[in-house]
Design an enzyme around this catalytic site. Structure first.
Site, PDB file in Angstrom:
ATOM      1  N   ASN A   7       0.860  -1.186   0.000  1.00 37.48           N
ATOM      2  CA  ASN A   7       0.000   0.000   0.000  1.00 37.48           C
ATOM      3  C   ASN A   7       0.901   1.243   0.000  1.00 37.48           C
ATOM      4  OD1 ASN A   7      -1.455   2.278   0.941  1.00 37.48           O
ATOM      5  ND2 ASN A   7      -3.055   0.945   1.728  1.00 37.48           N
ATOM      6  N   HIS A  10       0.979   6.195   1.832  1.00 36.73           N
ATOM      7  CA  HIS A  10       1.704   7.148   2.676  1.00 36.73           C
ATOM      8  C   HIS A  10       2.909   7.775   1.984  1.00 36.73           C
ATOM      9  CE1 HIS A  10      -1.308   6.564   5.522  1.00 36.73           C
ATOM     10  NE2 HIS A  10      -1.092   5.260   5.592  1.00 36.73           N
ATOM     11  N   HIS A  43      -5.545   3.608  -1.651  1.00 39.47           N
ATOM     12  CA  HIS A  43      -6.854   3.963  -1.096  1.00 39.47           C
ATOM     13  C   HIS A  43      -7.170   5.398  -1.512  1.00 39.47           C
ATOM     14  CE1 HIS A  43      -9.350   4.196   2.919  1.00 39.47           C
ATOM     15  NE2 HIS A  43     -10.037   4.597   1.876  1.00 39.47           N
ATOM     16  N   ARG A  45      -9.242   8.091  -0.844  1.00 40.35           N
ATOM     17  CA  ARG A  45     -10.221   8.539   0.160  1.00 40.35           C
ATOM     18  C   ARG A  45     -11.105   9.642  -0.404  1.00 40.35           C
ATOM     19  NH1 ARG A  45     -10.290   7.749   5.725  1.00 40.35           N
ATOM     20  NH2 ARG A  45      -8.842   6.144   6.422  1.00 40.35           N
ATOM     21  N   ARG A  49      -7.048  12.866   1.115  1.00 40.56           N
ATOM     22  CA  ARG A  49      -5.969  13.295   2.025  1.00 40.56           C
ATOM     23  C   ARG A  49      -4.596  12.778   1.584  1.00 40.56           C
ATOM     24  NH1 ARG A  49      -7.328  10.036   7.552  1.00 40.56           N
ATOM     25  NH2 ARG A  49      -9.344  11.008   7.186  1.00 40.56           N
ATOM     26  N   HIS A  50      -4.590  11.664   0.839  1.00 33.65           N
ATOM     27  CA  HIS A  50      -3.283  11.200   0.332  1.00 33.65           C
ATOM     28  C   HIS A  50      -3.335  10.923  -1.183  1.00 33.65           C
ATOM     29  CE1 HIS A  50      -5.181   7.482   1.613  1.00 33.65           C
ATOM     30  NE2 HIS A  50      -4.807   7.577   2.868  1.00 33.65           N
ATOM     31  N   GLU A  70      -8.654   0.589  -3.059  1.00 33.46           N
ATOM     32  CA  GLU A  70      -9.479   0.639  -1.851  1.00 33.46           C
ATOM     33  C   GLU A  70     -10.337   1.900  -1.925  1.00 33.46           C
ATOM     34  OE1 GLU A  70      -6.832  -1.518   1.563  1.00 33.46           O
ATOM     35  OE2 GLU A  70      -6.704   0.656   1.401  1.00 33.46           O
ATOM     36  N   THR A 100      -7.069   6.782  10.738  1.00 33.19           N
ATOM     37  CA  THR A 100      -6.987   5.675   9.778  1.00 33.19           C
ATOM     38  C   THR A 100      -8.251   4.840   9.911  1.00 33.19           C
ATOM     39  OG1 THR A 100      -5.607   3.847   8.990  1.00 33.19           O
ATOM     40  CG2 THR A 100      -5.696   4.153  11.366  1.00 33.19           C
ATOM     41  N   THR A 101      -8.423   3.897   8.996  1.00 26.90           N
ATOM     42  CA  THR A 101      -9.662   3.103   8.968  1.00 26.90           C
ATOM     43  C   THR A 101      -9.872   2.390  10.308  1.00 26.90           C
ATOM     44  OG1 THR A 101      -9.103   2.745   6.661  1.00 26.90           O
ATOM     45  CG2 THR A 101     -10.938   1.463   7.550  1.00 26.90           C
ATOM     46  N   GLU A 151     -11.233  -8.976   3.048  1.00 19.37           N
ATOM     47  CA  GLU A 151      -9.942  -8.647   3.648  1.00 19.37           C
ATOM     48  C   GLU A 151     -10.191  -8.523   5.141  1.00 19.37           C
ATOM     49  OE1 GLU A 151      -7.298  -5.767   1.856  1.00 19.37           O
ATOM     50  OE2 GLU A 151      -6.716  -5.022   3.849  1.00 19.37           O
ATOM     51  N   HIS A 191      -3.920  -4.257   7.676  1.00 21.64           N
ATOM     52  CA  HIS A 191      -4.054  -3.073   8.526  1.00 21.64           C
ATOM     53  C   HIS A 191      -3.202  -3.233   9.785  1.00 21.64           C
ATOM     54  CE1 HIS A 191      -5.866   0.865   9.121  1.00 21.64           C
ATOM     55  NE2 HIS A 191      -5.533   0.633  10.372  1.00 21.64           N
ATOM     56  N   GLY A 192      -2.253  -2.332   9.891  1.00 25.05           N
ATOM     57  CA  GLY A 192      -1.408  -2.295  11.086  1.00 25.05           C
ATOM     58  C   GLY A 192      -0.379  -3.420  11.146  1.00 25.05           C
ATOM     59  N   HIS A 214       1.738   1.222   5.956  1.00 22.28           N
ATOM     60  CA  HIS A 214       2.382   2.182   6.851  1.00 22.28           C
ATOM     61  C   HIS A 214       3.751   1.703   7.337  1.00 22.28           C
ATOM     62  CE1 HIS A 214       3.079   4.561  10.516  1.00 22.28           C
ATOM     63  NE2 HIS A 214       2.556   5.523   9.781  1.00 22.28           N
TER      64      HIS A 214
HETATM   65  C1  LIG Z   1      -8.347   0.211   4.483  1.00 23.86           C
HETATM   66  C2  LIG Z   1      -7.029   0.202   5.115  1.00 23.86           C
HETATM   67  O1  LIG Z   1      -6.808  -0.427   6.088  1.00 23.86           O
HETATM   68  C3  LIG Z   1      -5.905   1.007   4.558  1.00 23.86           C
HETATM   69  O2  LIG Z   1      -6.051   1.388   3.254  1.00 23.86           O
HETATM   70  C4  LIG Z   1      -5.756   2.219   5.317  1.00 23.86           C
HETATM   71  O3  LIG Z   1      -7.006   2.827   5.304  1.00 23.86           O
HETATM   72  C5  LIG Z   1      -4.647   3.083   4.735  1.00 23.86           C
HETATM   73  O4  LIG Z   1      -5.083   4.354   4.540  1.00 23.86           O
HETATM   74  P1  LIG Z   1      -5.299   5.369   5.773  1.00 23.86           P
HETATM   75  O5  LIG Z   1      -4.019   5.439   6.512  1.00 23.86           O
HETATM   76  O6  LIG Z   1      -5.778   6.606   5.134  1.00 23.86           O
HETATM   77  O7  LIG Z   1      -6.373   4.794   6.651  1.00 23.86           O
HETATM   78  N1  LIG Z   2      -5.930  -2.652   3.796  1.00 24.72           N
HETATM   79  C1  LIG Z   2      -4.800  -2.448   4.614  1.00 24.72           C
HETATM   80  C2  LIG Z   2      -3.759  -1.718   3.887  1.00 24.72           C
HETATM   81  O1  LIG Z   2      -3.826  -1.552   2.684  1.00 24.72           O
HETATM   82  C3  LIG Z   2      -2.561  -1.224   4.578  1.00 24.72           C
HETATM   83  O2  LIG Z   2      -2.805  -0.812   5.881  1.00 24.72           O
HETATM   84  P1  LIG Z   2      -1.552  -0.277   6.744  1.00 24.72           P
HETATM   85  O3  LIG Z   2      -0.456  -1.311   6.634  1.00 24.72           O
HETATM   86  O4  LIG Z   2      -1.131   1.027   6.126  1.00 24.72           O
HETATM   87  O5  LIG Z   2      -2.084  -0.150   8.134  1.00 24.72           O
END
Ligand SMILES: CC(=O)[C@@H](O)[C@H](O)COP(=O)(O)O
Ligand SMILES: NCC(=O)COP(=O)(O)O
Length: 240
Positions: A7, A10, A43, A45, A49-50, A70, A100-101, A151, A191-192, A214
């Site tokens: 992803n 960021h 993603h 949004r 924002r990004h 996304e 974040t989500t 997911e 996520h995370g 992230h």
């Molecule tokens: C849906 C998800 O888990 C990620 O795409 C996350 O949303 C990353 O984008 P944000 O940091 O804007 O939430």
């Molecule tokens: N759907 C989760 C994603 O794309 C990445 O989430 P994160 O690793 O940035 O928390």
């Protein structure tokens, strides 16, 4: 074989901090693929924002692996997806005020609306994934509206600190994975996830793709994106 969707949101977050043109997430996607990313996730949004619309258009033209878009299940986003035709769409819940989500989609609570969005996308040959918490009712609802993928939201697992709580959240993900596969769904997760917590999720039977952003981009700022991605793949597969 388990795959890694990188992803790149960021990278765009850093660019948008100055509303300038660098760093360009398109360049990051190219480097990510060269480093071994199996897919690129972005993603778009509603508040932009990004990622920006231009990013998604250019990613569609340049991504050579697969592009996972996304997005929220809104009319505007469905129109964009129908125009862009990503390799698959992941529908996610969105709140303007969240950092974040925060949780998964409540499919069971908006069955008709989501059913119609899934139908529109699938009618245009775009496979759909639904970002949900590992809860049996949500998994059953995802199967009912015939999404191809779910997911599993790994946020609660990633945030757990006490060992027992970590084990409980991992057990919930394992059960969710099993129930989903029994219901005919394909399973991704994300996520995370980080270099330190990814391995147990990567080992869940039937898991197909981990979407990670992230943690990889944070490391990439310090060591470069190529090394950050190679190290994440090593962490997923338990290679030292
Ligand atoms: C849906 C998800 O888990 C990620 O795409 C996350 O949303 C990353 O984008 P944000 O940091 O804007 O939430
Ligand atoms: N759907 C989760 C994603 O794309 C990445 O989430 P994160 O690793 O940035 O928390």
């Amino acid at each position: 074989m388990l795959t890694l969707g990188v992803n790149i949101d960021h990278v765009a977050t850093i660019r948008q901090a100055r509303r300038t043109v660098e760093p360009d997430p398109i360049a990051a996607a190219v480097l990510a693929e060269l480093a071994g990313a199996d897919g690129i996730t972005a993603h778009l949004r509603e508040d932009r924002r990004h990622m920006q619309d231009r990013d998604i258009r250019l990613l569609r033209e340049t991504v050579r692996t697969h592009l996972n878009l996304e997005m929220a299940a809104t009319t505007e986003m469905v129109q964009i997806a129908l125009m862009i035709k990503p390799d698959y769409v992941t529908l996610v819940p969105e709140k303007r005020e969240e950092v974040t989500t925060e949780g998964g989609l409540d499919i069971a609570g908006q069955l008709d609306r989501l059913n119609s969005v899934v139908d529109k996308l699938q009618s245009a040959s775009i496979p759909v994934s639904l970002f949900i918490d590992p809860e049996p009712a949500q998994i059953a609802a995802a199967a009912q509206i015939k999404a191809q993928f779910i997911e599993l939201h790994t946020g609660r697992y990633a945030e757990a600190r006490e060992p027992l709580q970590v084990q409980q959240e991992l057990a919930n993900l394992a059960k969710g994975c099993e129930l989903a596969i029994e219901a005919g769904l394909r399973v991704n997760a994300g996520h995370g996830l980080t270099y330190w917590n990814v391995r147990p999720v990567a080992c869940l039977p039937g898991m197909e793709e981990l979407n990670i952003g992230h943690s990889i981009i944070s490391r990439a700022v310090l060591v470069g994106i190529d090394r950050a991605i190679r190290e994440m793949k090593a962490a997923m597969f338990g290679i030292n």
